[in-house]
Write a protein that holds these residues in place. Structure first.
Motif, PDB file in Angstrom:
ATOM      1  N   GLN A 144      49.537 -45.784  19.401  1.00 47.93           N
ATOM      2  CA  GLN A 144      48.653 -44.886  18.817  1.00 47.93           C
ATOM      3  C   GLN A 144      47.458 -45.198  18.860  1.00 47.93           C
ATOM      4  N   GLU A 145      47.113 -46.742  19.110  1.00 48.37           N
ATOM      5  CA  GLU A 145      45.677 -47.052  19.256  1.00 48.37           C
ATOM      6  C   GLU A 145      45.244 -46.538  20.384  1.00 48.37           C
ATOM      7  N   VAL A 146      45.899 -46.747  21.522  1.00 52.30           N
ATOM      8  CA  VAL A 146      45.578 -46.323  22.925  1.00 52.30           C
ATOM      9  C   VAL A 146      45.131 -44.654  22.814  1.00 52.30           C
ATOM     10  N   ILE A 147      45.859 -43.931  22.343  1.00 52.50           N
ATOM     11  CA  ILE A 147      45.921 -42.675  22.104  1.00 52.50           C
ATOM     12  C   ILE A 147      44.267 -42.259  21.201  1.00 52.50           C
ATOM     13  N   ALA A 148      44.299 -43.066  20.157  1.00 53.76           N
ATOM     14  CA  ALA A 148      43.157 -42.974  19.262  1.00 53.76           C
ATOM     15  C   ALA A 148      41.867 -43.261  20.293  1.00 53.76           C
ATOM     16  N   LEU A 149      41.784 -44.338  20.978  1.00 54.40           N
ATOM     17  CA  LEU A 149      40.506 -44.752  21.756  1.00 54.40           C
ATOM     18  C   LEU A 149      40.237 -43.666  22.540  1.00 54.40           C
ATOM     19  N   ILE A 150      41.200 -43.026  23.349  1.00 54.74           N
ATOM     20  CA  ILE A 150      41.000 -42.176  24.461  1.00 54.74           C
ATOM     21  C   ILE A 150      40.371 -40.852  23.641  1.00 54.74           C
ATOM     22  N   LYS A 151      41.143 -40.297  22.440  1.00 51.53           N
ATOM     23  CA  LYS A 151      40.535 -39.420  21.880  1.00 51.53           C
ATOM     24  C   LYS A 151      39.199 -39.397  21.441  1.00 51.53           C
ATOM     25  N   ILE A 152      38.702 -40.749  21.084  1.00 50.86           N
ATOM     26  CA  ILE A 152      37.459 -40.902  20.666  1.00 50.86           C
ATOM     27  C   ILE A 152      36.210 -40.492  21.662  1.00 50.86           C
ATOM     28  N   GLY A 153      36.823 -40.962  22.640  1.00 48.63           N
ATOM     29  CA  GLY A 153      36.009 -41.104  23.980  1.00 48.63           C
ATOM     30  C   GLY A 153      35.884 -39.718  24.705  1.00 48.63           C
ATOM     31  N   ILE A 154      37.324 -39.099  24.619  1.00 50.85           N
ATOM     32  CA  ILE A 154      37.465 -37.790  25.293  1.00 50.85           C
ATOM     33  C   ILE A 154      38.043 -36.734  24.152  1.00 50.85           C
ATOM     34  N   PRO A 155      37.171 -36.280  23.291  1.00 50.40           N
ATOM     35  CA  PRO A 155      37.716 -35.395  22.094  1.00 50.40           C
ATOM     36  C   PRO A 155      38.474 -34.408  22.445  1.00 50.40           C
ATOM     37  N   ASP A 156      38.391 -33.571  23.618  1.00 51.49           N
ATOM     38  CA  ASP A 156      39.326 -32.517  24.014  1.00 51.49           C
ATOM     39  C   ASP A 156      40.411 -32.939  24.589  1.00 51.49           C
ATOM     40  N   ALA A 157      40.700 -33.914  24.664  1.00 51.53           N
ATOM     41  CA  ALA A 157      42.042 -34.569  25.631  1.00 51.53           C
ATOM     42  C   ALA A 157      43.149 -34.378  24.723  1.00 51.53           C
ATOM     43  N   THR A 158      44.493 -34.217  25.508  1.00 46.78           N
ATOM     44  CA  THR A 158      45.685 -34.207  25.116  1.00 46.78           C
ATOM     45  C   THR A 158      46.181 -35.363  25.986  1.00 46.78           C
ATOM     46  N   VAL A 159      46.753 -36.316  24.965  1.00 44.28           N
ATOM     47  CA  VAL A 159      47.280 -37.667  25.480  1.00 44.28           C
ATOM     48  C   VAL A 159      48.625 -37.867  25.279  1.00 44.28           C
ATOM     49  N   THR A 160      49.330 -38.174  26.296  1.00 46.24           N
ATOM     50  CA  THR A 160      51.022 -38.412  26.032  1.00 46.24           C
ATOM     51  C   THR A 160      50.922 -40.053  26.748  1.00 46.24           C
ATOM     52  N   ILE A 161      51.569 -40.571  25.690  1.00 47.31           N
ATOM     53  CA  ILE A 161      51.754 -42.163  26.385  1.00 47.31           C
ATOM     54  C   ILE A 161      53.158 -42.583  26.471  1.00 47.31           C
ATOM     55  N   THR A 162      53.440 -43.114  27.529  1.00 49.21           N
ATOM     56  CA  THR A 162      54.799 -43.891  27.888  1.00 49.21           C
ATOM     57  C   THR A 162      54.717 -45.466  27.987  1.00 49.21           C
ATOM     58  N   ASP A 163      55.791 -45.817  27.185  1.00 49.86           N
ATOM     59  CA  ASP A 163      55.752 -47.437  26.912  1.00 49.86           C
ATOM     60  C   ASP A 163      56.823 -47.762  28.149  1.00 49.86           C
ATOM     61  N   MET A 164      56.140 -48.141  29.255  1.00 54.35           N
ATOM     62  CA  MET A 164      56.650 -48.625  30.563  1.00 54.35           C
ATOM     63  C   MET A 164      57.586 -49.802  30.502  1.00 54.35           C
ATOM     64  N   ALA A 165      57.409 -50.871  29.582  1.00 52.82           N
ATOM     65  CA  ALA A 165      57.963 -52.153  29.344  1.00 52.82           C
ATOM     66  C   ALA A 165      58.493 -52.401  28.112  1.00 52.82           C
ATOM     67  N   GLY A 166      57.978 -51.711  27.049  1.00 51.09           N
ATOM     68  CA  GLY A 166      58.466 -51.954  25.557  1.00 51.09           C
ATOM     69  C   GLY A 166      57.734 -53.149  25.162  1.00 51.09           C
ATOM     70  N   ASP A 167      56.693 -53.621  25.859  1.00 47.15           N
ATOM     71  CA  ASP A 167      56.049 -55.037  25.616  1.00 47.15           C
ATOM     72  C   ASP A 167      54.679 -54.807  24.773  1.00 47.15           C
ATOM     73  N   GLY A 168      54.346 -53.115  24.796  1.00 50.64           N
ATOM     74  CA  GLY A 168      53.120 -53.231  24.199  1.00 50.64           C
ATOM     75  C   GLY A 168      51.942 -53.576  25.255  1.00 50.64           C
ATOM     76  N   ASP A 169      52.193 -53.698  26.394  1.00 46.73           N
ATOM     77  CA  ASP A 169      51.148 -53.840  27.182  1.00 46.73           C
ATOM     78  C   ASP A 169      51.130 -53.365  28.518  1.00 46.73           C
ATOM     79  N   HIS A 170      52.421 -52.548  28.951  1.00 47.43           N
ATOM     80  CA  HIS A 170      52.204 -51.794  30.168  1.00 47.43           C
ATOM     81  C   HIS A 170      52.535 -50.411  29.632  1.00 47.43           C
ATOM     82  N   TYR A 171      51.667 -49.451  29.669  1.00 44.35           N
ATOM     83  CA  TYR A 171      51.860 -48.098  29.260  1.00 44.35           C
ATOM     84  C   TYR A 171      51.160 -47.093  30.499  1.00 44.35           C
ATOM     85  N   ARG A 172      51.745 -45.987  30.317  1.00 43.49           N
ATOM     86  CA  ARG A 172      51.368 -44.851  31.229  1.00 43.49           C
ATOM     87  C   ARG A 172      50.744 -43.868  30.373  1.00 43.49           C
TER      88      ARG A 172
END
Lengths: 113, 76
Positions: free
Chosen positions: B6-34
């Motif tokens: 959620q924090e990653v999505i929030a940060l991206i949307k603050i920087g790029i307001p018109d962005a649609t963001v989908t996050i995939t947790d690649m490793a389940g460790d909160g450290d490797h996202y796509r």
């Protein structure tokens, strides 16, 4: 070294060598999955490139990120131009754009037949 | 130190307001996202410039709390 000296050294490396990969580890012993992926793509295409192991040089490890305004490693340079990191190089390889760019810039590929 | 998607999505949307963001947790460790990011403001920009917009939005998080973020950008 001062930042200026670091930038001069990077500029020299990326302009004097056609293909330069700033990576963690070496092209034979990569020490990070993302670095390994890019090195393997270049090895698979039979591209002659030099790799710079940022793990051996903290000044270059930070300097390269400032030089390209790109916060991560690996970083690929072709004829002095910053091409991208792992995601972009992988995307370009999958679309064939990387092969096309290399050939257009006069770099020979020895793809194993 | 991990970071929530959620924090990653929030940060991206603050920087790029018109962005649609989908996050995939690649490793389940909160450290490797796509992150798949769609934004009209990428139009006319090179891949490097598009990714730099994302990195700028993430600021100092990139390379610290966020070790590995795989990015896929598209205009539409």
């Amino acid at each position: 070294m001062s930042q200026e000296q670091i930038f001069d050294r990077i500029k020299k490396d990326v302009t004097e060598n056609d293909v330069v990969l700033y990576m963690k580890g070496t092209k034979i012993f990569p020490q990070c999955g993302f670095s390994a992926l890019v090195a393997n793509i270049l090895n698979m295409l039979g591209v002659d490139f030099i790799s710079v192991n940022v793990l051996e040089d903290d000044e270059i490890r930070q300097g390269i990120k400032d030089y390209s305004n790109w916060p991560t490693i690996p970083q690929l340079y072709i004829k002095g131009e910053f091409i991208g990191g792992c995601d972009i190089v992988k995307e370009m390889f999958e679309s064939g754009e990387l092969q096309e760019m290399l050939t257009d810039k006069g770099i020979t590929l020895q793809v194993a037949s | 130190m991990a970071i929530s998607s959620q924090e990653v999505i929030a940060l991206i949307k603050i920087g790029i307001p018109d962005a649609t963001v989908t996050i995939t947790d690649m490793a389940g460790d909160g450290d490797h996202y796509r992150a798949d990011i769609v934004s009209p403001s990428f139009t006319g920009k090179s891949r490097v410039q598009q990714h730099q917009m994302v990195y700028d939005a993430l600021g100092s998080k990139m390379g610290s709390e966020l070790h590995a973020l795989s990015i896929k950008t598209s205009e539409s």
